[in-house]
Write a protein that holds these residues in place. Structure first.
Motif, PDB file in Angstrom:
ATOM      1  N   PHE A  20       2.340   1.477  -3.424  1.00 14.73           N
ATOM      2  CA  PHE A  20       1.273   1.847  -4.353  1.00 14.73           C
ATOM      3  C   PHE A  20       0.986   3.346  -4.274  1.00 14.73           C
ATOM      4  N   GLU A  21       0.943   3.867  -3.050  1.00 13.47           N
ATOM      5  CA  GLU A  21       0.635   5.283  -2.858  1.00 13.47           C
ATOM      6  C   GLU A  21       1.796   6.187  -3.239  1.00 13.47           C
ATOM      7  N   SER A  22       3.024   5.715  -2.995  1.00 10.79           N
ATOM      8  CA  SER A  22       4.188   6.577  -3.213  1.00 10.79           C
ATOM      9  C   SER A  22       4.734   6.505  -4.635  1.00 10.79           C
ATOM     10  N   ASN A  40      -4.059   5.209  -6.691  1.00  8.57           N
ATOM     11  CA  ASN A  40      -3.058   5.856  -5.842  1.00  8.57           C
ATOM     12  C   ASN A  40      -3.148   7.381  -5.947  1.00  8.57           C
ATOM     13  N   GLN A  46       0.817  -1.208   0.000  1.00  7.86           N
ATOM     14  CA  GLN A  46       0.000   0.000   0.000  1.00  7.86           C
ATOM     15  C   GLN A  46       0.854   1.262   0.000  1.00  7.86           C
ATOM     16  N   GLN A  47       1.932   1.213   0.785  1.00  6.58           N
ATOM     17  CA  GLN A  47       2.833   2.366   0.826  1.00  6.58           C
ATOM     18  C   GLN A  47       3.509   2.564  -0.536  1.00  6.58           C
TER      19      GLN A  47
END
Length: 384
Positions: free
Chosen positions: A67-69, A87, A64-65
């Motif tokens: 994917f978001e970053s 994202n 998730q980190q």
């Protein structure tokens, strides 16, 4: 049964009970040991399960980190084409909400393709992105990745603008030098034409020479304007064979004027295809290559035009049988404003390069001393 027999039977039953009790006790002990082993295994399995859950949670958190970053926009689509994850980079690209929306509806609302789109696509917001899709393997759904090329596109435009300004400075200096000679000659012929006692024969002769000098200057200025123009509108979509017919006619006219034989060969294409272009500008650039080939070998020679229609592009080869060029001279000519002509500026090659680039194509020169020169213009095609 006698009393002794009853006692004997009871004793036998009691002995059998003792044996059974011992067997039961042994089985119970064994069962208890197995239960203890199973309990230990259950504890170990529970601990392993907890460790695995923590590991999965860590991996999910890392995913998730990540994917978001990610610096590119990423959407995760379900098998029905519904957006289930997006994202931050993707969210910033779109003005409307994404989660739970149909991807096809988002495309219709958010994208606005323009004529000058190349590998990127224009959005309603004005940004330009490259869109790539990927399957999830055996899992249902699809990934859609967006690479924002807006800044890159703007930097390329600025770089091209500065490059044009730099080249225009070199070009204007060369052009001023080259125009001075025909302008002086044209002025001389115009002075002769002002003489009252000039014969009709000389008047026609000087008029013809004056017109030739003026036409030469007009071609130089026209090439300069085409080269300096920052935007060439590709406003025509032509059937490829119709375009090639017009190019053939223009090339044939030039070759006939200069007593040169033209060989025009086209490979057949089974499917229909179009070329998006500015017809007059593109044909003018190709005819420029024909003129260069004729100048390189002189009159009464042969110019060969070979056209190959590939799967997704059109390759046009202009081949002459002149003396060719060394590798050093070829490299200098491709850098711009270098020419082997006595009265040339090298502007023609730069014009062909600029027009090829404006049509999302490529231009290349191939030459060897004694082997002639081949010019290649490669352009994208639209299949229909």
């Amino acid at each position: 049964m006698t009393k002794d027999e009853e006692i004997k039977a009871l004793k036998a039953a009691f002995d059998e009970f003792l044996v059974s009790s011992e067997v039961l006790a042994s089985s119970y002990n064994e069962l208890q040991k197995q239960a203890e082993i199973l309990s230990e295994r259950l504890v170990i399995a529970e601990q392993e399960k907890i460790r695995e859950e923590r590991k999965n949670q860590l991996l999910l958190s890392q995913f998730q980190q990540l994917f978001e970053s990610m610096p590119v926009g990423v959407l995760l689509l379900s098998s029905e084409g519904v957006i289930v994850m997006a994202n931050g980079a993707a969210t910033q690209l779109f003005t409307s909400s994404l989660i739970g929306e149909s991807w096809s509806k988002v495309v219709a609302k958010s994208f606005s393709p323009q004529q000058d789109d190349g590998y990127e696509v224009s959005m309603v917001s004005g940004r330009r992105v490259r869109v790539e899709t990927s399957s999830l393997g055996n899992a249902p759904g699809q990934l859609v990745v967006f690479v924002d090329l807006t800044e890159t596109h703007n930097l390329q435009k600025q770089l091209a603008h500065h490059e044009r300004l730099s080249n225009m400075g070199t070009m204007v200096a060369a052009l001023a030098h080259q125009i001075r000679t025909p302008l002086s000659t044209a002025t001389l012929y115009a002075g002769h034409l002002q003489k009252e006692n000039l014969s009709v024969e000389n008047r026609l002769k000087f008029s013809s020479k004056l017109m030739g000098r003026l036409q030469h200057m007009e071609r130089q200025i026209r090439d300069m304007l085409v080269f300096s123009k920052s935007d060439i509108r590709l406003d025509s979509k032509l059937d490829i064979y119709l375009f090639l017919k017009e190019f053939n006619n223009a090339a044939l006219e030039v070759c006939e004027q200069k007593n040169t034989h033209l060989e025009f060969v086209v490979t057949e294409c089974k499917s229909s295809c179009l070329i998006q272009c500015n017809k007059d500008t593109l044909i003018g650039a190709l005819v420029n290559l024909i003129n260069n080939g004729i100048d390189a070998q002189g009159e009464n020679g042969v110019i060969k035009v070979k056209v190959e229609i590939q799967e997704d592009r059109l390759d046009i080869y202009c081949i002459d049988s002149g003396i060719g060029m060394s590798s050093d001279l070829l490299q200098k000519i491709q850098q711009g404003f270098i020419t082997t002509k006595q009265n040339g500026t090298g502007l023609g090659i730069m014009v062909v390069k600029a027009i090829s680039r404006a049509h999302h194509g490529q231009f290349e020169l191939f030459s060897e001393l004694g082997e002639g020169t081949t010019a290649l213009v490669s352009l994208p095609l639209i299949r229909v």
